[in-house]
Design a protein around this motif. Structure first.
Motif, PDB file in Angstrom:
ATOM      1  N   THR A  90     -18.372 129.957 -27.194  1.00  0.00           N
ATOM      2  CA  THR A  90     -18.691 129.277 -28.445  1.00  0.00           C
ATOM      3  C   THR A  90     -20.199 129.337 -28.642  1.00  0.00           C
ATOM      4  N   ASP A  91     -20.645 128.865 -29.800  1.00  0.00           N
ATOM      5  CA  ASP A  91     -22.075 128.692 -30.002  1.00  0.00           C
ATOM      6  C   ASP A  91     -22.588 127.692 -28.957  1.00  0.00           C
ATOM      7  N   TYR A  93     -23.983 124.578 -26.995  1.00  0.00           N
ATOM      8  CA  TYR A  93     -23.888 123.140 -27.294  1.00  0.00           C
ATOM      9  C   TYR A  93     -24.777 122.275 -26.425  1.00  0.00           C
ATOM     10  N   GLY A 197     -22.083 127.145 -23.231  1.00  0.00           N
ATOM     11  CA  GLY A 197     -21.064 127.378 -24.249  1.00  0.00           C
ATOM     12  C   GLY A 197     -19.696 127.110 -23.642  1.00  0.00           C
ATOM     13  N   LEU A 207     -11.391 130.786 -31.668  1.00  0.00           N
ATOM     14  CA  LEU A 207     -12.795 130.512 -31.339  1.00  0.00           C
ATOM     15  C   LEU A 207     -13.612 130.152 -32.577  1.00  0.00           C
ATOM     16  N   ALA A 208     -13.367 130.859 -33.685  1.00  0.00           N
ATOM     17  CA  ALA A 208     -14.141 130.601 -34.912  1.00  0.00           C
ATOM     18  C   ALA A 208     -13.909 129.168 -35.389  1.00  0.00           C
ATOM     19  N   ASN A 211     -15.885 126.825 -33.219  1.00  0.00           N
ATOM     20  CA  ASN A 211     -17.298 126.865 -33.606  1.00  0.00           C
ATOM     21  C   ASN A 211     -17.549 126.044 -34.866  1.00  0.00           C
ATOM     22  N   ASP A 212     -16.670 126.181 -35.853  1.00  0.00           N
ATOM     23  CA  ASP A 212     -16.825 125.396 -37.082  1.00  0.00           C
ATOM     24  C   ASP A 212     -16.771 123.903 -36.761  1.00  0.00           C
ATOM     25  N   ALA A 215     -19.990 122.737 -35.146  1.00  0.00           N
ATOM     26  CA  ALA A 215     -21.070 122.649 -36.143  1.00  0.00           C
ATOM     27  C   ALA A 215     -20.919 121.380 -36.971  1.00  0.00           C
TER      28      ALA A 215
END
Ligand code: ARG
Length: 232
Positions: A90-91, A93, A197, A207-208, A211-212, A215
């Protein structure tokens, strides 16, 4: 459909390696920590169901993920190029550097890596802390025989208190947590610029959504609340 590699449905089974407070540890027989709360919140916010947590030794997390025993790894895992060959992250954190942990009131009070010459040095197997230990062996500071590897850092801290190891190299927030209550203290830190991550399989398109969700949680204050709860 059920033949996809993501487990085929709405359930995300998370895995972690406890013994790493305050990110993941066992309290009164229960798995708790910042990563546990953050992962569960992200999975739910992304519209999936949190499955069973599996507790796995750190160096088995990536194989467990790629083999499909778990779907998401939340284990204060540093995003590295090596690991990115095997899994997706993931992005970021969380950010961290490494700490050099020594016995409180012990005779060793190193101020830099040069002062570690001749010391018995340990880390948890498969971690970036272990990479730092190996770098000390490679440059001749520490003898290969003087390296100790631990399945988890709880065992390492016990060995440090007992004098079986002189130094542990370990992520700063966890070093601070152990230093608060155990007979160990941070001697100095090593700037590594690591970011954590959560790991997922490279072909898992959920995964997307995770990530959303992360965020959103960073924007709406949920993330900060968890930081306050677990780190302050
Ligand atoms: N951040 C370090 C790494 O990725 C240590 C992580 C250890 N995590 C754990 N749950 N024991 O290698």
């Amino acid at each position: 459909s059920d033949d996809s590699d993501d487990g085929g449905n709405n359930v995300i089974n998370p895995g972690t390696a406890p013994g790493f407070p305050p990110f993941e540890y066992t309290q009164d027989g229960e798995l708790v920590g910042f990563d546990v709360d953050l992962a569960e919140a992200a999975i739910e916010r992304a519209g999936y169901e949190v499955g069973e947590w599996t507790e796995i030794e750190f160096d088995s997390l990536i194989p467990s993920l790629t083999q499909g025993n778990v779907d998401l790894v939340a284990a204060a895992m540093t995003i590295t190029e090596d690991r990115q060959q095997q899994i997706a992250f993931t992005d970021p954190y969380y950010e961290s550097d490494q700490a050099v942990l020594v016995r409180e009131g012990g005779d060793l009070s190193p101020e830099s890596v040069d002062d570690l010459a001749g010391a018995v040095v340990g880390a948890q197997s498969g971690t970036t802390g272990q990479d730092e230990v190996e770098a000390l062996v490679d440059d001749g500071t520490v003898a290969a025989d003087d390296v100790r590897q631990y399945d988890n850092y709880t065992l390492g801290v016990q060995d440090l208190e007992n004098g079986n190891v002189d130094v542990l190299i370990i992520d700063i927030p966890v070093a601070e947590n152990f230093a608060d209550g155990r007979a160990v203290t941070i001697a100095f830190t090593i700037e590594t610029g690591e970011v954590y991550g959560m790991g997922m399989r490279q072909d898992d398109d959920r995964l997307a959504d995770i990530n959303d969700a992360l965020a959103e949680m960073q924007e709406d204050g949920t993330y900060d609340e968890l930081v306050t709860e677990w780190f302050e």
